[in-house]
Design a protein around this motif. Structure first.
Motif, PDB file in Angstrom:
ATOM      1  N   LYS A  30       4.181 -18.859 -11.794  1.00  0.00           N
ATOM      2  CA  LYS A  30       4.093 -18.626 -10.473  1.00  0.00           C
ATOM      3  C   LYS A  30       5.272 -18.870  -9.482  1.00  0.00           C
ATOM      4  CE  LYS A  30      -0.899 -18.722  -9.793  1.00  0.00           C
ATOM      5  NZ  LYS A  30      -1.874 -19.181  -8.934  1.00  0.00           N
ATOM      6  N   PHE A  31       5.900 -19.982  -9.830  1.00  0.00           N
ATOM      7  CA  PHE A  31       7.169 -20.434  -9.152  1.00  0.00           C
ATOM      8  C   PHE A  31       8.509 -19.296  -9.831  1.00  0.00           C
ATOM      9  CE2 PHE A  31       5.443 -24.860  -8.387  1.00  0.00           C
ATOM     10  CZ  PHE A  31       5.359 -24.548  -7.002  1.00  0.00           C
ATOM     11  N   ALA A  32       8.319 -18.940 -10.966  1.00  0.00           N
ATOM     12  CA  ALA A  32       9.351 -18.028 -11.346  1.00  0.00           C
ATOM     13  C   ALA A  32       9.114 -16.771 -10.688  1.00  0.00           C
ATOM     14  CB  ALA A  32       8.981 -17.635 -12.930  1.00  0.00           C
ATOM     15  N   SER A  36      11.963 -15.201  -7.861  1.00  0.00           N
ATOM     16  CA  SER A  36      12.475 -13.631  -8.079  1.00  0.00           C
ATOM     17  C   SER A  36      12.259 -13.008  -6.999  1.00  0.00           C
ATOM     18  CB  SER A  36      11.776 -13.104  -9.394  1.00  0.00           C
ATOM     19  OG  SER A  36      12.373 -11.825  -9.567  1.00  0.00           O
ATOM     20  N   VAL A  37      10.773 -12.770  -6.364  1.00  0.00           N
ATOM     21  CA  VAL A  37      10.603 -11.778  -5.288  1.00  0.00           C
ATOM     22  C   VAL A  37      10.410 -12.398  -4.097  1.00  0.00           C
ATOM     23  CG1 VAL A  37       8.499 -10.512  -5.112  1.00  0.00           C
ATOM     24  CG2 VAL A  37       9.172 -10.962  -7.254  1.00  0.00           C
ATOM     25  N   GLY A  38       9.897 -13.689  -3.762  1.00  0.00           N
ATOM     26  CA  GLY A  38       9.895 -14.418  -2.458  1.00  0.00           C
ATOM     27  C   GLY A  38       8.607 -14.956  -2.591  1.00  0.00           C
ATOM     28  N   GLU A  39       8.453 -15.837  -1.555  1.00  0.00           N
ATOM     29  CA  GLU A  39       7.201 -16.773  -1.350  1.00  0.00           C
ATOM     30  C   GLU A  39       5.966 -15.793  -0.563  1.00  0.00           C
ATOM     31  OE1 GLU A  39       8.374 -20.430   0.753  1.00  0.00           O
ATOM     32  OE2 GLU A  39       9.033 -21.313  -1.161  1.00  0.00           O
ATOM     33  N   PRO A  40       4.750 -15.931  -1.066  1.00  0.00           N
ATOM     34  CA  PRO A  40       3.701 -15.265  -0.322  1.00  0.00           C
ATOM     35  C   PRO A  40       3.884 -15.477   0.945  1.00  0.00           C
ATOM     36  CG  PRO A  40       3.006 -17.010  -1.818  1.00  0.00           C
ATOM     37  CD  PRO A  40       4.386 -16.920  -2.107  1.00  0.00           C
ATOM     38  N   GLN A  41       3.252 -14.450   1.635  1.00  0.00           N
ATOM     39  CA  GLN A  41       2.902 -14.663   3.203  1.00  0.00           C
ATOM     40  C   GLN A  41       1.316 -14.601   3.161  1.00  0.00           C
ATOM     41  OE1 GLN A  41       5.375 -15.033   5.728  1.00  0.00           O
ATOM     42  NE2 GLN A  41       6.455 -15.269   3.956  1.00  0.00           N
ATOM     43  N   VAL A  96       4.728 -31.269  -1.147  1.00  0.00           N
ATOM     44  CA  VAL A  96       4.124 -30.749  -2.396  1.00  0.00           C
ATOM     45  C   VAL A  96       2.879 -29.958  -1.985  1.00  0.00           C
ATOM     46  CG1 VAL A  96       2.741 -31.915  -4.145  1.00  0.00           C
ATOM     47  CG2 VAL A  96       4.603 -32.907  -3.691  1.00  0.00           C
ATOM     48  N   TYR A  97       2.239 -30.386  -0.955  1.00  0.00           N
ATOM     49  CA  TYR A  97       1.042 -29.788  -0.357  1.00  0.00           C
ATOM     50  C   TYR A  97       1.173 -28.341   0.039  1.00  0.00           C
ATOM     51  CZ  TYR A  97      -3.394 -28.866   2.558  1.00  0.00           C
ATOM     52  OH  TYR A  97      -4.270 -28.328   3.071  1.00  0.00           O
ATOM     53  N   ARG A  98       2.415 -27.968   0.818  1.00  0.00           N
ATOM     54  CA  ARG A  98       2.672 -26.686   1.002  1.00  0.00           C
ATOM     55  C   ARG A  98       3.221 -25.851  -0.213  1.00  0.00           C
ATOM     56  NH1 ARG A  98       6.441 -28.481   6.267  1.00  0.00           N
ATOM     57  NH2 ARG A  98       4.820 -28.699   7.646  1.00  0.00           N
ATOM     58  N   ALA A  99       3.719 -26.532  -1.225  1.00  0.00           N
ATOM     59  CA  ALA A  99       4.038 -25.780  -2.417  1.00  0.00           C
ATOM     60  C   ALA A  99       2.688 -25.381  -3.058  1.00  0.00           C
ATOM     61  CB  ALA A  99       4.954 -26.650  -3.341  1.00  0.00           C
ATOM     62  N   LEU A 102       1.437 -22.404  -1.680  1.00  0.00           N
ATOM     63  CA  LEU A 102       1.907 -21.100  -2.103  1.00  0.00           C
ATOM     64  C   LEU A 102       1.275 -20.814  -3.588  1.00  0.00           C
ATOM     65  CD1 LEU A 102       5.497 -21.881  -1.128  1.00  0.00           C
ATOM     66  CD2 LEU A 102       4.003 -20.370   0.037  1.00  0.00           C
ATOM     67  N   LEU A 103       1.033 -21.779  -4.341  1.00  0.00           N
ATOM     68  CA  LEU A 103       0.530 -21.489  -5.619  1.00  0.00           C
ATOM     69  C   LEU A 103      -1.019 -21.054  -5.556  1.00  0.00           C
ATOM     70  CD1 LEU A 103       1.569 -24.579  -7.650  1.00  0.00           C
ATOM     71  CD2 LEU A 103       2.474 -22.191  -7.831  1.00  0.00           C
ATOM     72  N   GLN A 104      -1.631 -21.377  -4.601  1.00  0.00           N
ATOM     73  CA  GLN A 104      -3.097 -20.655  -4.449  1.00  0.00           C
ATOM     74  C   GLN A 104      -2.999 -19.502  -3.808  1.00  0.00           C
ATOM     75  OE1 GLN A 104      -5.265 -23.176  -5.808  1.00  0.00           O
ATOM     76  NE2 GLN A 104      -3.101 -24.042  -5.875  1.00  0.00           N
ATOM     77  N   ALA A 105      -2.100 -19.144  -3.218  1.00  0.00           N
ATOM     78  CA  ALA A 105      -1.836 -17.746  -2.316  1.00  0.00           C
ATOM     79  C   ALA A 105      -1.321 -16.765  -3.427  1.00  0.00           C
ATOM     80  CB  ALA A 105      -0.786 -17.881  -1.202  1.00  0.00           C
TER      81      ALA A 105
END
Length: 156
Positions: A30-32, A36-41, A96-99, A102-105
């Motif tokens: 997911k971080f890769a 590459s694409v950007g963080e999810p909104q 850490v929580y914010r990251a 992002l993983l959940q999204a």
């Protein structure tokens, strides 16, 4: 000199670097994709549908034991955010929580030898896109679609 280059290549492969042929865990994949694409909104659960008492910091401190207990995910977060592996102050627990949110999204769907994704990014302020593609188990990302989109529709 050649020995140093060979050692650097071997070290990168051993660490599961993206595109190395080494299988990454789901959080690393997911971080890769995000790199590459950007963080999810997304609609932040600490704000929607109703902001929580104590705010995001309270959520971070409450969730931290469970997040840090998931060793593969926690290690991926520390690497993504360039945080140390020892005890963290509260402000780093918030990072850490914010990251973790992002993983959940970002959802990955297993498809044969790789994973597919489709999610909303904001490549420029106020400009949203829906991006789709695939990520291989070694972290190689291929974008197959981009289309204009609006912002996420969050509940009131």
């Amino acid at each position: 000199m050649r020995v140093a280059v060979v050692l650097a290549v071997l070290l990168a492969a051993a660490c599961g670097s993206e595109g190395s042929g080494t299988a990454l865990n789901i959080a690393q994949l997911k971080f890769a994709v995000m790199r590459s694409v950007g963080e999810p909104q997304f609609c932040d659960p600490d704000l929607y549908p109703v902001a929580r008492a104590g705010g995001e910091v309270a959520g971070a401190l409450a969730a931290f034991p469970a997040i840090s207990g998931d060793k593969p995910t926690y290690s991926a977060i520390l690497a993504y955010e360039h945080l140390p592996t020892g005890p963290l102050p509260d402000e780093d627990k918030l990072v850490v929580y914010r990251a973790w949110k992002l993983l959940q999204a970002l959802a990955l769907t297993h498809a044969s030898a790789d994973y597919t994704f489709k999610y909303r990014v904001e490549p420029a302020r106020g400009s949203y896109q829906m991006v789709g593609g695939a990520v291989q188990t070694d972290g190689a990302v291929k974008v197959t679609s981009r289309s204009a989109s609006g912002p996420p529709v969050c509940p009131l």
